[in-house]
Enzyme design. Structure first.
Site, short mmCIF file in Angstrom:
data_model
loop_
_atom_site.label_atom_id
_atom_site.label_comp_id
_atom_site.label_asym_id
_atom_site.label_seq_id
_atom_site.Cartn_x
_atom_site.Cartn_y
_atom_site.Cartn_z
N ASP A 67 -65.05 45.41 24.99
CA ASP A 67 -65.96 45.52 23.85
C ASP A 67 -66.33 46.97 23.57
O ASP A 67 -66.02 47.87 24.35
CB ASP A 67 -67.24 44.69 24.10
CG ASP A 67 -67.84 44.93 25.49
OD1 ASP A 67 -67.50 45.94 26.12
OD2 ASP A 67 -68.65 44.11 25.93
N ASN A 136 -78.31 37.16 30.71
CA ASN A 136 -78.35 35.91 29.95
C ASN A 136 -77.02 35.15 30.01
O ASN A 136 -76.81 34.20 29.27
CB ASN A 136 -78.73 36.19 28.48
CG ASN A 136 -77.69 37.06 27.78
OD1 ASN A 136 -76.70 37.48 28.38
ND2 ASN A 136 -77.92 37.34 26.51
N HIS A 138 -73.99 36.49 29.35
CA HIS A 138 -72.92 36.93 28.44
C HIS A 138 -71.78 37.57 29.22
O HIS A 138 -71.97 38.12 30.30
CB HIS A 138 -73.45 37.84 27.32
CG HIS A 138 -73.76 39.26 27.70
ND1 HIS A 138 -74.77 39.97 27.11
CD2 HIS A 138 -73.19 40.12 28.58
CE1 HIS A 138 -74.80 41.20 27.60
NE2 HIS A 138 -73.85 41.31 28.51
N GLU A 143 -72.55 36.49 23.41
CA GLU A 143 -73.93 36.11 23.71
C GLU A 143 -74.09 34.59 23.67
O GLU A 143 -73.27 33.89 23.07
CB GLU A 143 -74.86 36.75 22.66
CG GLU A 143 -74.76 38.28 22.59
CD GLU A 143 -75.44 38.98 23.76
OE1 GLU A 143 -75.65 38.35 24.82
OE2 GLU A 143 -75.75 40.18 23.62
#
Ligand code: GLP
Length: 235
Positions: A67, A136, A138, A143
């Site tokens: 990314d 979280n 990801h 996400e």
């Protein structure tokens, strides 16, 4: 999914680097997927050391990064281009022509995503993908959400990610709110995967990804369906 507990961050880094070095030794023309964040820093330092020792040769490697922040140019110190250069690429003999990272300042991000996905396919797919995990759950910048995304895409960062990653940005620096990320499908198509995690703030996400239901609300849980995924972690 194989789950391996390392004794410490140093042990985790060493073991992760050995797994990556083994991949390069087994196939010197491997297509490798790299990750960023604080977790892989130790593994990259170990790999650089192994290269300096002559144990591993990156000259035939092709690399794709997971990314990049949308809005940051390659020269920006918080860009993942910059991170990879600083922490790995400038220390090893990878051919610069073989390095691919999404262009964070692409004028047409949709086109950039499509081309990035295509270039992974053209390279024959990813042989080995390194991953970290967000608090979280990801992976890359996939996400929590309603669906598992398939391909490289432009995405918004979750509020938890914005707060977790804001530590890297100085008071005057504006943190991007979007990123270009491989999709869960892109990641799942990698032939083998190593996810590394360190520290108490990842424990909840780790236990959910390993033992919880497979759900896009916990993106890393998709790895439960991967044929060759290792999760390596330390407290
Ligand atoms: C970042 C990256 C992820 C990384 C994660 C965890 O936002 N996009 O690829 O795995 O967050 O980062 P850290 O290792 O710093 O906790």
């Amino acid at each position: 999914m194989k789950v391996i507990k390392a004794m410490s961050y140093a042990d985790l880094s060493k073991k992760a680097a050995i797994v990556m070095a083994a991949q390069i030794i087994r196939n010197p023309k491997s297509v490798l997927g790299f990750a960023t964040g604080s977790t892989p820093l130790g593994a990259y330092a170990e790999l650089a050391r192994m290269f300096a020792d002559g144990a591993v040769d990156f000259s035939g490697i092709v690399s794709f990064n997971l990314d990049e922040y949308y809005g940051l140019a390659a020269a920006h110190p918080q860009s993942y281009h910059y991170y990879m250069r600083q922490n790995l690429f400038s220390h090893v003999n990878i051919n610069p022509d073989n390095i691919r990272i999404p262009n964070g300042v692409a004028v047409d991000p949709e086109q950039e995503c499509a081309e990035y996905e295509q270039s992974i396919q053209d390279a024959g797919g990813i042989d080995f993908q390194l991953l970290g995990i967000g608090r979280n759950g990801h992976i890359g910048f996939n996400e929590p959400g309603e669906i598992f995304t398939d391909k490289t895409h432009l995405t918004y960062l979750a509020s938890d990610t914005l707060s977790a990653n804001s530590r890297f940005f100085g008071p005057g620096e504006k943190m991007p709110t979007q990123a270009i990320s491989m999709g869960i499908g892109t990641i799942m198509r990698a032939k083998s995967i190593l996810l590394i995690a360190s520290g108490a703030d990842k424990a909840d996400a780790l236990s959910k990804m390993i033992n919880g239901p497979v759900t896009p609300q916990m993106p890393a849980s998709a790895l439960q369906y991967h044929r060759d995924a290792i999760v390596m972690y330390c407290d």
